[in-house]
Scaffold this motif. Structure first.
Motif, short mmCIF file in Angstrom:
data_model
loop_
_atom_site.label_atom_id
_atom_site.label_comp_id
_atom_site.label_asym_id
_atom_site.label_seq_id
_atom_site.Cartn_x
_atom_site.Cartn_y
_atom_site.Cartn_z
N LEU A 24 0.82 -1.21 0.00
CA LEU A 24 0.00 0.00 0.00
C LEU A 24 0.86 1.26 0.00
CD1 LEU A 24 -2.86 -0.97 2.48
CD2 LEU A 24 -3.00 -0.74 0.00
N GLY A 25 1.95 1.23 0.76
CA GLY A 25 2.84 2.39 0.78
C GLY A 25 3.39 2.70 -0.60
N TRP A 26 3.85 1.67 -1.29
CA TRP A 26 4.42 1.86 -2.63
C TRP A 26 3.34 2.23 -3.64
CZ3 TRP A 26 8.31 3.80 -4.40
CH2 TRP A 26 8.96 3.45 -5.58
N THR A 27 2.14 1.66 -3.49
CA THR A 27 1.03 1.99 -4.37
C THR A 27 0.68 3.48 -4.27
OG1 THR A 27 0.05 -0.22 -4.23
CG2 THR A 27 -1.42 1.57 -4.85
N LEU A 28 0.51 3.94 -3.05
CA LEU A 28 0.10 5.32 -2.85
C LEU A 28 1.21 6.30 -3.18
CD1 LEU A 28 -1.84 4.58 0.44
CD2 LEU A 28 -2.82 4.98 -1.82
N ILE A 95 3.17 16.49 1.79
CA ILE A 95 3.75 17.24 0.67
C ILE A 95 2.83 17.17 -0.55
CG2 ILE A 95 5.67 17.37 -0.96
CD1 ILE A 95 6.32 18.39 1.85
N GLU A 96 2.27 16.00 -0.82
CA GLU A 96 1.37 15.85 -1.96
C GLU A 96 0.14 16.74 -1.79
OE1 GLU A 96 0.36 13.92 -5.70
OE2 GLU A 96 2.18 14.34 -4.55
N LEU A 97 -0.38 16.79 -0.58
CA LEU A 97 -1.53 17.65 -0.29
C LEU A 97 -1.19 19.12 -0.57
CD1 LEU A 97 -4.44 17.68 0.96
CD2 LEU A 97 -3.33 18.11 3.16
N LEU A 98 -0.01 19.54 -0.15
CA LEU A 98 0.41 20.92 -0.36
C LEU A 98 0.60 21.26 -1.83
CD1 LEU A 98 2.96 21.33 2.58
CD2 LEU A 98 0.69 22.37 2.38
N TRP A 179 -4.82 16.68 -3.98
CA TRP A 179 -5.41 16.56 -2.64
C TRP A 179 -5.79 15.11 -2.33
CZ3 TRP A 179 -9.01 21.34 -3.68
CH2 TRP A 179 -8.24 22.50 -3.57
N ALA A 180 -6.21 14.38 -3.37
CA ALA A 180 -6.51 12.96 -3.17
C ALA A 180 -5.27 12.21 -2.72
CB ALA A 180 -7.06 12.35 -4.46
N GLY A 181 -4.09 12.72 -3.12
CA GLY A 181 -2.83 12.09 -2.73
C GLY A 181 -2.49 12.27 -1.27
N GLY A 182 -3.27 13.08 -0.53
CA GLY A 182 -3.02 13.24 0.90
C GLY A 182 -3.64 12.15 1.74
N VAL A 183 -4.55 11.38 1.14
CA VAL A 183 -5.25 10.32 1.87
C VAL A 183 -4.32 9.25 2.43
CG1 VAL A 183 -6.99 8.48 1.65
CG2 VAL A 183 -7.38 10.71 0.59
N LEU A 186 -3.36 8.06 6.20
CA LEU A 186 -4.11 7.13 7.06
C LEU A 186 -3.42 5.77 7.15
CD1 LEU A 186 -7.74 7.92 5.83
CD2 LEU A 186 -6.60 8.74 7.90
N LEU A 187 -2.55 5.47 6.16
CA LEU A 187 -1.83 4.20 6.20
C LEU A 187 -0.96 4.09 7.44
CD1 LEU A 187 -0.91 1.53 4.86
CD2 LEU A 187 0.77 2.88 3.55
N ALA A 188 -0.51 5.22 7.95
CA ALA A 188 0.33 5.21 9.16
C ALA A 188 -0.40 4.57 10.33
CB ALA A 188 0.77 6.63 9.51
N LEU A 189 -1.72 4.77 10.40
CA LEU A 189 -2.50 4.17 11.47
C LEU A 189 -2.52 2.65 11.34
CD1 LEU A 189 -5.55 6.62 11.60
CD2 LEU A 189 -3.58 6.54 13.14
N TYR A 190 -2.63 2.17 10.12
CA TYR A 190 -2.63 0.73 9.87
C TYR A 190 -1.29 0.12 10.30
CZ TYR A 190 -2.62 -3.68 7.26
OH TYR A 190 -2.53 -5.00 6.90
N ILE A 191 -0.20 0.78 9.91
CA ILE A 191 1.13 0.27 10.27
C ILE A 191 1.29 0.27 11.78
CG2 ILE A 191 3.61 0.71 10.07
CD1 ILE A 191 2.99 2.07 7.35
#
Length: 406
Positions: A24-28, A95-98, A179-183, A186-191
């Motif tokens: 998921l990290g590499w996908t996103l 950074i992607e969000l910005l 902005w969609a790239g900021g989602v 949330l993966l950090a919570l999963y990890i």
């Protein structure tokens, strides 16, 4: 009090969580990178710069990735895989969000450079975490699944280009894509909640962060081989992908929406190739599987570069990516097996990203060749040289298939 032993069921669950986190990290991460590929024209018009300037921002992103690999790789060998991976995901997502708020091209360019640091850090840490959890007999397949996240990210970016861009005005559509790239934050919570720390790291942890580059330097010959391999591998992938949507639009006059569909299609081929050749690598070895994948790309190159219709171009691109990403699907396990225990967090990702640095000018080289040779020959001649060099490096290279990480 002694810690209770992990049950077989729990151990299996931990392995899948680790691979899922890396995937998921590499996908996103890849999604956030490839968003720009589909916005060359839109961004150039919005910021009042040439398309070449936007291509340069892609080069800048690629060039900054070694710094991220160095920073997060050193932290991963000192403090474990999980915490640096969480920090990395939050960083590149922010950074992607910005990027979606960039008021001018200068700010956008700087943000894309910073994004390169985050992108460079994710792969090495995520790959080491996943491969250190993977059962030896399944490393090749799981390596292919992990690396296919790159193609899935490209696919998601193509879908976003098809769905998001037409749904908003020209001034807002590109911003929403970023902005969609900021989602992914949330993966950090999963990890944090699901992924355990690597047992291999616990047994070979480095006591001081400063010791990590010193240990890596002791294996400089191996590092140079890995850098050469990753330089050519990055030339192979970025040479076949980064300008291909632009090639379809400007060489063949294919509409942007149709180009997005073709990109979706050939990224399915990339996923298929990564898994197939990852599985094959358990049977015939890492290097021979990569060579077989290169043969596939070489055989389909006439249709990929010189095809004369949408169907032929789409099929050529599909099979081309089966080969390109088939070879890439073996890279996570191959680099991790080659790397010494104490620097497995640093060396795979750092050599990968140094390869990116050396290959960062790939889009600009192909863009320049286009003016001299034409678009088709620019892409084909570049990839022919790369495949020839890769083949020699693999034939005379080395591997440590099935190496123990404990």
């Amino acid at each position: 009090m002694a810690q209770a032993a992990t049950s077989p069921v729990q151990a299996s669950s931990n392995r899948w969580h680790a691979v899922t986190a890396g995937f998921l990290g590499w996908t996103l991460d890849a999604f956030d990178f490839f968003v720009v590929i589909f916005l060359f024209d839109v961004l150039a018009e919005h910021f009042h710069v040439t398309r070449g300037a936007i291509v340069l921002s892609v080069t800048a992103t690629l060039a900054m990735r070694p710094f991220g690999a160095l920073i997060f790789g050193m932290l991963a060998d000192r403090y474990g895989r999980r915490r640096p991976l969480m920090a990395n995901v939050i960083f590149f997502s922010a950074i992607e969000l910005l990027c979606g708020f960039a008021p001018n091209f200068t700010v956008f360019f700087i943000l894309r450079m910073l994004f390169g640091i985050g992108m460079g850090g994710e792969w090495g840490v995520g790959a080491s975490l996943a491969m250190e959890h993977a059962p030896v007999r399944w490393r090749g397949v799981l390596s292919g699944i992990l690396q296919s996240g790159y193609s899935i990210g490209y696919l998601l970016a193509a879908i976003a280009a098809r769905v998001i861009l037409p749904s908003f005005s020209p001034d807002w559509g590109w911003r929403v894509m970023f902005w969609a790239g900021g989602v992914p934050a949330l993966l950090a919570l999963y990890i944090r909640t699901k992924v355990p720390e690597s047992e291999a790291w616990k047994q070979h942890r480095v006591e001081r962060t400063i010791d990590v580059p010193r240990i890596a330097w002791q294996h400089k010959a191996l590092a140079l081989y890995m850098i050469a391999l990753m330089f050519l591998m990055n030339c192979l992938s970025h040479g076949s992908q980064d300008l291909y949507p632009d090639f379809l639009k400007h060489q063949h006059g294919i509409a942007a929406n149709t180009v997005a569909y073709i990109a979706m299609f050939y990224n399915v081929g990339a996923v298929v190739g990564a898994i197939i050749f990852g599985f094959l690598s358990e049977r015939i070895g890492r290097r021979y599987s990569m060579l077989a994948a290169l043969v596939v790309s070489l055989a389909i190159m006439p249709a990929w570069a010189f095809g004369s219709g949408i169907l032929m171009l789409a099929l050529g691109a599909f099979i081309m990516q089966v080969g390109v990403q088939g070879a890439w699907g073996i890279i996570p396990v191959h680099l991790n097996e080659l790397s010494p225990h104490a620097v497995r967090g640093l060396l795979p990702g750092f050599t990968y990203q140094i390869g990116i640095l050396l290959a960062a000018s790939t889009p600009r080289v192909e863009f320049a060749l286009r003016d001299r040779l034409g678009y088709s020959w620019a892409l084909a001649s570049f990839e022919l040289v790369v495949i020839a060099g890769l083949s020699l490096l693999l034939i005379f290279g080395r591997e440590e298939h099935g190496k123990s990480f404990i």
